[in-house]
Design a protein around this motif. Sequence first.
Motif, PDB file in Angstrom:
ATOM      1  N   ALA A   1      72.276  72.777  76.981  1.00 27.14           N
ATOM      2  CA  ALA A   1      71.908  72.646  75.305  1.00 27.14           C
ATOM      3  C   ALA A   1      70.584  71.959  75.428  1.00 27.14           C
ATOM      4  O   ALA A   1      70.456  71.068  74.158  1.00 27.14           O
ATOM      5  CB  ALA A   1      73.107  72.245  74.676  1.00 27.14           C
ATOM      6  N   GLY A   2      69.896  71.635  76.237  1.00 27.20           N
ATOM      7  CA  GLY A   2      68.586  70.854  76.012  1.00 27.20           C
ATOM      8  C   GLY A   2      68.822  69.313  76.222  1.00 27.20           C
ATOM      9  O   GLY A   2      67.888  68.536  76.151  1.00 27.20           O
ATOM     10  N   PHE A   3      69.976  68.825  76.730  1.00 25.07           N
ATOM     11  CA  PHE A   3      70.055  67.350  76.986  1.00 25.07           C
ATOM     12  C   PHE A   3      69.566  67.169  78.498  1.00 25.07           C
ATOM     13  O   PHE A   3      69.722  67.900  79.326  1.00 25.07           O
ATOM     14  CB  PHE A   3      71.585  67.078  76.886  1.00 25.07           C
ATOM     15  N   GLY A   4      68.868  66.017  78.718  1.00 24.36           N
ATOM     16  CA  GLY A   4      68.370  65.542  79.908  1.00 24.36           C
ATOM     17  C   GLY A   4      68.871  64.055  80.055  1.00 24.36           C
ATOM     18  O   GLY A   4      69.250  63.299  79.264  1.00 24.36           O
ATOM     19  N   ALA A   5      68.501  63.805  81.409  1.00 22.23           N
ATOM     20  CA  ALA A   5      68.508  62.268  81.984  1.00 22.23           C
ATOM     21  C   ALA A   5      68.009  61.501  81.028  1.00 22.23           C
ATOM     22  O   ALA A   5      66.965  61.699  80.861  1.00 22.23           O
ATOM     23  CB  ALA A   5      68.453  62.183  83.316  1.00 22.23           C
ATOM     24  N   HIS A   6      68.565  60.370  80.622  1.00 19.21           N
ATOM     25  CA  HIS A   6      67.963  59.397  79.919  1.00 19.21           C
ATOM     26  C   HIS A   6      68.259  57.976  80.362  1.00 19.21           C
ATOM     27  O   HIS A   6      69.051  57.312  79.865  1.00 19.21           O
ATOM     28  CB  HIS A   6      68.360  59.535  78.428  1.00 19.21           C
ATOM     29  N   GLY A   7      67.990  57.690  81.813  1.00 19.63           N
ATOM     30  CA  GLY A   7      68.270  56.314  82.238  1.00 19.63           C
ATOM     31  C   GLY A   7      69.621  56.496  83.161  1.00 19.63           C
ATOM     32  O   GLY A   7      70.201  57.692  83.453  1.00 19.63           O
ATOM     33  N   THR A   8      70.112  55.473  83.689  1.00 17.50           N
ATOM     34  CA  THR A   8      71.235  55.488  84.442  1.00 17.50           C
ATOM     35  C   THR A   8      72.216  54.264  84.209  1.00 17.50           C
ATOM     36  O   THR A   8      71.912  53.241  83.639  1.00 17.50           O
ATOM     37  CB  THR A   8      70.925  54.823  86.089  1.00 17.50           C
ATOM     38  N   LEU A   9      73.451  54.805  83.952  1.00 18.12           N
ATOM     39  CA  LEU A   9      74.346  53.724  83.526  1.00 18.12           C
ATOM     40  C   LEU A   9      75.131  53.362  84.677  1.00 18.12           C
ATOM     41  O   LEU A   9      75.823  54.283  85.336  1.00 18.12           O
ATOM     42  CB  LEU A   9      75.148  54.502  82.706  1.00 18.12           C
ATOM     43  N   LEU A  10      75.039  52.047  84.955  1.00 20.59           N
ATOM     44  CA  LEU A  10      75.676  51.507  86.203  1.00 20.59           C
ATOM     45  C   LEU A  10      77.102  50.840  85.772  1.00 20.59           C
ATOM     46  O   LEU A  10      76.936  50.178  84.632  1.00 20.59           O
ATOM     47  CB  LEU A  10      75.047  50.540  87.014  1.00 20.59           C
ATOM     48  N   SER A  11      78.201  50.693  86.482  1.00 24.70           N
ATOM     49  CA  SER A  11      79.270  49.858  85.925  1.00 24.70           C
ATOM     50  C   SER A  11      79.857  49.078  87.258  1.00 24.70           C
ATOM     51  O   SER A  11      79.728  49.405  88.565  1.00 24.70           O
ATOM     52  CB  SER A  11      80.202  50.796  85.205  1.00 24.70           C
ATOM     53  N   LYS A  12      80.784  48.144  86.894  1.00 22.92           N
ATOM     54  CA  LYS A  12      81.083  47.437  87.780  1.00 22.92           C
ATOM     55  C   LYS A  12      82.439  46.792  87.072  1.00 22.92           C
ATOM     56  O   LYS A  12      82.422  46.271  86.000  1.00 22.92           O
ATOM     57  CB  LYS A  12      80.451  46.294  88.557  1.00 22.92           C
ATOM     58  N   GLU A  13      83.728  46.678  87.740  1.00 18.10           N
ATOM     59  CA  GLU A  13      84.759  46.111  87.158  1.00 18.10           C
ATOM     60  C   GLU A  13      84.671  44.529  87.605  1.00 18.10           C
ATOM     61  O   GLU A  13      84.651  44.264  88.801  1.00 18.10           O
ATOM     62  CB  GLU A  13      86.314  46.754  87.690  1.00 18.10           C
ATOM     63  N   PRO A  14      84.754  43.622  86.406  1.00 18.66           N
ATOM     64  CA  PRO A  14      84.666  42.352  86.719  1.00 18.66           C
ATOM     65  C   PRO A  14      85.860  41.756  88.013  1.00 18.66           C
ATOM     66  O   PRO A  14      86.900  42.081  87.955  1.00 18.66           O
ATOM     67  CB  PRO A  14      84.916  41.546  85.459  1.00 18.66           C
ATOM     68  N   GLY A  15      85.322  41.146  88.930  1.00 17.16           N
ATOM     69  CA  GLY A  15      86.630  40.600  89.783  1.00 17.16           C
ATOM     70  C   GLY A  15      86.682  41.493  90.970  1.00 17.16           C
ATOM     71  O   GLY A  15      87.091  41.077  91.965  1.00 17.16           O
ATOM     72  N   VAL A  16      86.210  42.667  91.049  1.00 16.75           N
ATOM     73  CA  VAL A  16      86.420  43.704  92.218  1.00 16.75           C
ATOM     74  C   VAL A  16      85.214  43.372  93.239  1.00 16.75           C
ATOM     75  O   VAL A  16      84.025  43.397  92.693  1.00 16.75           O
ATOM     76  CB  VAL A  16      86.397  44.898  91.512  1.00 16.75           C
ATOM     77  N   PRO A  17      85.582  43.150  94.405  1.00 18.68           N
ATOM     78  CA  PRO A  17      84.723  42.443  95.299  1.00 18.68           C
ATOM     79  C   PRO A  17      83.763  43.730  95.748  1.00 18.68           C
ATOM     80  O   PRO A  17      84.089  44.867  95.516  1.00 18.68           O
ATOM     81  CB  PRO A  17      85.493  42.179  96.483  1.00 18.68           C
ATOM     82  N   LEU A  18      82.586  43.478  96.050  1.00 24.20           N
ATOM     83  CA  LEU A  18      81.586  44.567  96.540  1.00 24.20           C
ATOM     84  C   LEU A  18      82.222  45.271  97.775  1.00 24.20           C
ATOM     85  O   LEU A  18      82.705  44.672  98.643  1.00 24.20           O
ATOM     86  CB  LEU A  18      80.150  43.983  96.805  1.00 24.20           C
ATOM     87  N   PRO A  19      81.853  46.287  97.921  1.00 18.10           N
ATOM     88  CA  PRO A  19      82.046  47.110  99.279  1.00 18.10           C
ATOM     89  C   PRO A  19      81.335  46.724 100.449  1.00 18.10           C
ATOM     90  O   PRO A  19      80.200  46.213 100.060  1.00 18.10           O
ATOM     91  CB  PRO A  19      81.831  48.454  98.889  1.00 18.10           C
ATOM     92  N   PRO A  20      81.827  46.757 101.818  1.00 18.24           N
ATOM     93  CA  PRO A  20      81.203  46.092 102.864  1.00 18.24           C
ATOM     94  C   PRO A  20      79.788  46.944 102.960  1.00 18.24           C
ATOM     95  O   PRO A  20      79.916  48.168 102.664  1.00 18.24           O
ATOM     96  CB  PRO A  20      82.135  46.184 104.123  1.00 18.24           C
ATOM     97  N   PRO A  21      78.684  46.377 103.467  1.00 18.98           N
ATOM     98  CA  PRO A  21      77.733  47.072 103.456  1.00 18.98           C
ATOM     99  C   PRO A  21      77.743  48.157 104.533  1.00 18.98           C
ATOM    100  O   PRO A  21      78.520  48.412 105.485  1.00 18.98           O
ATOM    101  CB  PRO A  21      76.719  46.041 104.223  1.00 18.98           C
ATOM    102  N   ALA A  22      77.098  49.180 104.566  1.00 19.25           N
ATOM    103  CA  ALA A  22      77.291  50.550 105.321  1.00 19.25           C
ATOM    104  C   ALA A  22      76.363  50.475 106.569  1.00 19.25           C
ATOM    105  O   ALA A  22      75.668  49.671 106.875  1.00 19.25           O
ATOM    106  CB  ALA A  22      76.548  51.730 104.580  1.00 19.25           C
TER     107      ALA A  22
END
Length: 166
Positions: free
Chosen positions: A145-166
């Motif tokens: 319908a003509g919509f395109g990417a317009h940035g990136t929306l990142l999210s994180k739940e407060p208090g949830v630890p980061l995953p270990p590095p790969a």
Amino acid sequence: MSIIIRAADRGDVLSLVHLRLTNAERHVQLDPVIYRVPDSEAVRRHFEEVLSAEPKVMILIAEVAGEVVGMVEVVLLADPLDHQIIHPRRAAEIHTVVLAGHRGKGVGSALVVAAEQAAAERGVSILYAGIFAPNKEAVRFYSSAGFGAHGTLLSKEPGVPLPPPA
């Protein structure tokens, strides 16, 4: 197949509830961590309120042979504040639902075109379609319908630890 697009009214509340709950059930199948099926009474109250209040939300419905088979909600967003760095533009979010038996027949496209026109009449210069990654069908639909990417929306739940590095 003749598709009629019109503004929703209070007589459409039960159809709107059905569309929302059917859509929710489908989304829960995509990802039950992100999506849920809301309480039907809460959905009914929402639509009754939206259809009786000053319109910050426009709802259009699609009818085929007298049956409501889809809807689009256009949610007007607050104008950017004067202190922000982005150019002020009137914006809205768009949410489209079409019942399974009517997808791929032009109903969604007709709803989006009507929503674009209704939004433009209210001074909206940009529409956003927020889609979570698991919903690839919605990404394809809005892209077509003509919509395109317009940035990136990142999210994180407060208090949830980061995953270990790969």
